[in-house]
Design a protein around this motif. Structure first.
Motif, PDB file in Angstrom:
ATOM      1  N   ARG A   1       0.851  -1.185   0.000  1.00 18.19           N
ATOM      2  CA  ARG A   1       0.000   0.000   0.000  1.00 18.19           C
ATOM      3  C   ARG A   1       0.890   1.240   0.000  1.00 18.19           C
ATOM      4  O   ARG A   1       1.882   1.309   0.736  1.00 18.19           O
TER       5      ARG A   1
ATOM      6  N   TYR B   1      -7.828   3.346  -0.852  1.00 19.89           N
ATOM      7  CA  TYR B   1      -8.309   3.374   0.524  1.00 19.89           C
ATOM      8  C   TYR B   1      -8.288   4.795   1.066  1.00 19.89           C
ATOM      9  O   TYR B   1      -7.292   5.515   0.909  1.00 19.89           O
TER      10      TYR B   1
ATOM     11  N   ASN C   1      -8.138   7.282   4.289  1.00 17.31           N
ATOM     12  CA  ASN C   1      -7.517   7.252   5.613  1.00 17.31           C
ATOM     13  C   ASN C   1      -7.802   8.551   6.342  1.00 17.31           C
ATOM     14  O   ASN C   1      -7.817   9.626   5.736  1.00 17.31           O
TER      15      ASN C   1
ATOM     16  N   TRP D   1      -9.378   3.591   8.605  1.00 19.07           N
ATOM     17  CA  TRP D   1      -9.350   3.250   7.184  1.00 19.07           C
ATOM     18  C   TRP D   1     -10.751   2.920   6.677  1.00 19.07           C
ATOM     19  O   TRP D   1     -11.576   2.351   7.402  1.00 19.07           O
TER      20      TRP D   1
ATOM     21  N   GLN E   1     -13.052   0.873   3.594  1.00 14.01           N
ATOM     22  CA  GLN E   1     -13.024  -0.518   3.136  1.00 14.01           C
ATOM     23  C   GLN E   1     -12.335  -0.664   1.783  1.00 14.01           C
ATOM     24  O   GLN E   1     -12.021  -1.780   1.366  1.00 14.01           O
ATOM     25  N   GLY E   2     -12.121   0.442   1.096  1.00  7.71           N
ATOM     26  CA  GLY E   2     -11.456   0.409  -0.203  1.00  7.71           C
ATOM     27  C   GLY E   2     -12.438   0.425  -1.359  1.00  7.71           C
ATOM     28  O   GLY E   2     -13.547  -0.102  -1.263  1.00  7.71           O
TER      29      GLY E   2
END
Length: 121
Positions: free
Chosen positions: A45, A94, A96, A111, A113-114
């Protein structure tokens, strides 16, 4: 508790644009930094862009001039406008947030969940 919910990902052709949104909700006292990270298959990431509550921004070199991060502090929302997308931008993105809740004096790292972004050549 705090939740970060992303939206706006999808499939786009190279050269196209997408706009990601991320809304933070819950027992929020304050939000310091909000930003976007991404993870491509088989890779770690990585930071894409961040923005402080005061408006200072940071971008990874590969997206400078193409991506723009912005925030609506009143709505606890961060956006990522992505223009001139390239196949190498394909990844899960993602959201943040560095957030202090109403029940703590400490900041926590939260974070979403994307959301998948796929750029076809």
């Amino acid at each position: 508790q705090v939740q970060l919910v992303e939206s706006g990902g999808g499939l786009v052709q190279a050269g196209g644009s997408l706009r990601l949104s991320c809304a933070a909700s819950g027992s929020i006292f304050s939000i310091d930094v909000m930003g976007w990270y991404r993870q491509a298959p088989g890779k770690q990431r990585e930071l894409v862009a961040t923005m402080t509550s005061g408006g200072s921004t940071r971008y990874t070199d590969s997206v400078k001039g193409r991506f723009t991060i912005s925030r609506d502090n009143a709505k606890n929302t961060v956006y990522l406008q992505m223009n001139n997308l390239k196949p190498e931008d394909t990844a899960v993105y993602y959201c943040n947030g560095v957030i202090r809740t109403r029940t703590s004096t400490l900041q926590g790292n939260y974070w979403g969940q994307g959301t998948q972004v796929t750029v076809s050549s």
